[in-house]
Design a protein around this motif. Structure first.
Motif, short mmCIF file in Angstrom:
data_model
loop_
_atom_site.label_atom_id
_atom_site.label_comp_id
_atom_site.label_asym_id
_atom_site.label_seq_id
_atom_site.Cartn_x
_atom_site.Cartn_y
_atom_site.Cartn_z
N SER A 29 0.84 -1.19 0.00
CA SER A 29 0.00 0.00 0.00
C SER A 29 0.88 1.25 0.00
O SER A 29 1.82 1.35 0.80
CB SER A 29 -0.91 0.01 1.24
OG SER A 29 -1.67 1.19 1.29
N VAL A 30 0.59 2.17 -0.91
CA VAL A 30 1.30 3.44 -0.99
C VAL A 30 0.27 4.56 -0.98
O VAL A 30 -0.60 4.62 -1.85
CB VAL A 30 2.17 3.51 -2.27
CG1 VAL A 30 2.87 4.87 -2.35
CG2 VAL A 30 3.18 2.38 -2.30
N ASN A 31 0.36 5.42 0.03
CA ASN A 31 -0.58 6.54 0.18
C ASN A 31 -2.03 6.06 0.16
O ASN A 31 -2.91 6.67 -0.47
CB ASN A 31 -0.35 7.58 -0.91
CG ASN A 31 1.02 8.22 -0.82
OD1 ASN A 31 1.55 8.42 0.28
ND2 ASN A 31 1.60 8.53 -1.97
N GLY A 32 -2.28 4.92 0.82
CA GLY A 32 -3.63 4.41 0.94
C GLY A 32 -4.12 3.58 -0.23
O GLY A 32 -5.22 3.02 -0.17
N LYS A 33 -3.32 3.46 -1.29
CA LYS A 33 -3.72 2.67 -2.45
C LYS A 33 -2.88 1.40 -2.52
O LYS A 33 -1.67 1.45 -2.38
CB LYS A 33 -3.55 3.48 -3.74
CG LYS A 33 -4.00 2.74 -4.99
CD LYS A 33 -3.87 3.61 -6.24
CE LYS A 33 -4.31 2.84 -7.48
NZ LYS A 33 -4.20 3.67 -8.72
N LEU A 34 -3.55 0.26 -2.73
CA LEU A 34 -2.87 -1.04 -2.75
C LEU A 34 -2.41 -1.36 -4.17
O LEU A 34 -3.19 -1.29 -5.12
CB LEU A 34 -3.81 -2.13 -2.25
CG LEU A 34 -3.20 -3.48 -1.91
CD1 LEU A 34 -2.16 -3.34 -0.80
CD2 LEU A 34 -4.29 -4.45 -1.49
N TYR A 35 -1.13 -1.70 -4.29
CA TYR A 35 -0.55 -2.05 -5.58
C TYR A 35 -0.03 -3.48 -5.55
O TYR A 35 0.52 -3.94 -4.54
CB TYR A 35 0.61 -1.10 -5.92
CG TYR A 35 0.21 0.32 -6.14
CD1 TYR A 35 -0.14 0.78 -7.41
CD2 TYR A 35 0.19 1.23 -5.08
CE1 TYR A 35 -0.50 2.10 -7.63
CE2 TYR A 35 -0.17 2.55 -5.29
CZ TYR A 35 -0.52 2.99 -6.56
OH TYR A 35 -0.88 4.30 -6.77
N GLY A 36 -0.17 -4.16 -6.68
CA GLY A 36 0.41 -5.49 -6.82
C GLY A 36 -0.59 -6.61 -6.65
O GLY A 36 -1.80 -6.40 -6.58
#
Length: 604
Positions: free
Chosen positions: A287-294
């Motif tokens: 999670s980066v800045n509240g957004k989940l990636y991957g």
């Protein structure tokens, strides 16, 4: 000679010689059919970091092809971090049992008495080679060449650029240790590991060989050739993930190169090829800045987690001559500790009594109804000087998971581990807690004995020890060369566990900088800005040390640091045996600062 005795001797020879001949033929036939073995293990690549497992962004055609041609262990588990995972794979024994429950701090060193899979293969007539990441000790008697590998090309520590690694390595055109000797190589690190492994295979192809390719990628720092970054540069994912995926695709291209070479040498079908990773993803799901990636294949947890996402990893095995192929999934509970006994069975190796924790899982490859005779597998993540019972632990039995002794999950219906069944099934919790208690009592028997660094041996004289392996409780170990440069981590107060192999006269040098850097103790150095391909390198901060002190057991001496000193040298006579050692500098403000590097030479 008595006639009856002569007749008896002739008769005995008549019956014995065919037996000797048959036994010789049996041995020759056994050797003739023994397969080669290649294990490729990547670093910090998770189950979801492969396209064949459902990742829609990553490019892994070679891994996907191997996946399709292999038997896949879909419930295969390792340690949640690097060194513990490798120790279990290479010994067939639990990490906590063999002294490796951390990645630094003197407890990522494999105990002297532990026998590795390489030693087993070597003792059975195999050539043995390893390439890349070892992370089980950089000093005798725990280096790869001390543990059964006849040919080695490896970096130091747990990653390129860590404190025990050769100074200044950054993945490109680095200096690695070839059979223990610093040797300059050209090219990107992963390419070097595979190129060296392929060259090794070409020279040993006429004998059975065991080849261990252990990549440091895609572990940080995130350095990759720009062309691989460019494959992902336009995706809506964080920058670190673009590099992370690029590093994996580079591994994938090297896997293609390896497979083509095996085919060209006409040994592909008689080679067991295993692909696996060492723990859950480090950077493929975040999670980066509240957004989940991957993508994490629906699992909970990533690297260092006690949940399945921290330790359930890919495992593909292909061996056409042994009828191990065809894209079959095996969902039985299996683990890294099973690989040594399994390969011993597949390769018809004579296996000494090693008191293995793992079991031979090869029957699963040939019989879909086969079962394993064990109740549980356990993994945990300690990352401390002193292990703590129940800390970040997972007790696994069939499809049940007991987490930290308190939470219970059934991953057959809840793979994301969201519904805690502990209150509903207390009898299962109690049973699995019993498994853990039995396990803990067994693996903790030698917790009072840290692994030992042996000094004064002809096998490594001089020997260089780094603060990476210093026992210290406050977690201020400078395990990375950037920490050495910045001077922010101070390991003062830590100790090394050493054993003098021989009594005699010794010269011991202590330094702030690695000896190959040729830098004065108090000097500073420039840093380097980040590029697309490489991360930033910290500026080296100048120091004002005035004194250096060495303490070995009850022996202690302090010397002045002169302006141009590159190290402070001590000499003394020391007696054979185990002891503690510590070294530090003192600055003008009378603040003590742990020495980062120590070189010990037995004077002959």
């Amino acid at each position: 000679m008595n006639k009856r005795i002569l007749i008896a001797i002739i008769t005995s020879l008549y019956f014995t010689l065919p037996s000797i001949s048959q036994n010789k033929n049996r041995i020759l036939n056994k050797r003739k059919i023994q397969p080669n073995v290649i294990i490729v293990i990547t670093d910090d690549q998770g189950y979801g970091d492969i396209a064949a497992h459902g990742n829609k962004l990553i490019k892994t055609p070679a891994m996907d092809k191997l996946h399709d041609e292999s038997i896949r262990l879909t419930d295969f588990h390792v340690g949640p971090t690097c060194a513990p995972s490798r120790s279990g794979l290479l010994t067939g024994r639990y990490a906590n049992r063999v002294g490796v429950w951390h990645t630094i701090g003197g407890v990522s060193i494999l105990r002297e008495k532990e026998v590795t899979i390489a030693q087993v293969f070597k003792d059975n007539g195999y050539e043995t080679g390893m390439f890349g990441k070892w992370h089980l000790g950089d000093t005798y008697p725990s280096r790869p060449q001390d543990k059964g590998f006849k040919y080695t090309v490896n970096h130091g520590g747990g990653g390129v650029g860590q404190t025990p690694d050769y100074w200044g390595n950054d993945y490109f055109d680095d200096t690695y240790f070839k059979n223990g000797v610093p040797t300059k190589y050209n090219g990107y690190c992963t390419d070097v590991w595979f190129d060296e492994a392929i060259s090794y295979i070409e020279t040993t192809k006429d004998k059975p060989f065991f080849c261990y390719i252990s990549t440091n990628a895609p572990h940080g720092p995130f350095n990759v050739p720009e062309s691989y970054y460019n494959l992902y540069k336009d995706l809506d994912i964080p920058e670190f993930q673009k590099i992370f995926y690029g590093m994996i695709t580079n591994i994938d291209d090297n896997l293609t190169k390896l497979q083509k070479k095996l085919k060209a040498l006409n040994i592909l079908d008689n080679t067991i090829v295993i692909f696996m990773t060492d723990n859950g993803t480090a950077s493929g799901y975040r999670s980066v800045n509240g957004k989940l990636y991957g993508f994490n294949a629906g699992m909970k947890g990533t690297k260092n987690s006690e949940y399945d996402g921290g330790h359930r990893v890919p495992f593909f095995i292909r061996y056409p001559n042994g009828k191990i192929e065809g894209g079959l999934d095996i969902d039985a509970l299996t683990a890294n500790i099973d690989i040594l006994p399994t390969l011993a069975s597949l390769c018809q190796l004579d296996l000494p009594d090693l008191k293995l924790d793992g079991t031979d899982i090869s029957p699963l490859f040939f019989n879909k109804n086969a079962t394993l005779n064990r109740d549980y597998v356990i993994t945990d993540s300690q990352r401390l000087q002193e292990p703590i019972k129940w800390r970040k632990s997972a007790v696994m039995s069939n499809k049940m998971r007991l987490i930290n002794g308190k939470e219970l999950y059934d991953i057959s219906t809840d793979p994301a581990q969201t519904k805690n069944l502990a209150n509903e099934q207390p009898e299962v919790v109690n049973k699995m807690r019993g498994y853990y208690n039995e396990w803990w009592d067994s693996v903790s028997e030698e917790f009072n004995q840290y692994p030992v660094i042996i000094v004064g041996s002809d096998k490594q004289n001089p020997i260089t020890i780094t603060c990476h392996d210093e026992h210290i409780s406050d977690s201020k170990i400078p395990w990375n060369q950037n920490f050495i440069r910045s001077g922010k981590h101070n390991p003062y107060g830590g100790t090394f566990i050493v054993a003098f192999e021989q009594s005699g006269a010794y010269k011991i040098e202590i330094s702030r900088w690695p000896f190959e850097s040729d830098l004065a103790i108090n000097s500073g150095i420039d840093g380097r800005e980040k590029t697309i391909s490489t991360g930033a390198i910290s500026k080296g901060i100048a120091k004002n040390f005035t004194k250096g002190t060495l303490k070995i057991g009850a022996w202690k001496e302090t010397k002045e640091v002169l302006p141009n000193d590159k190290s402070v040298t001590f000499k003394g006579n020391f007696t054979k045996g185990k002891t503690t050692m510590s070294a530090w500098f003192t600055n003008r403000e009378e603040i003590d600062w742990g020495a980062y590097y120590i070189k010990i030479t037995r004077e002959i």
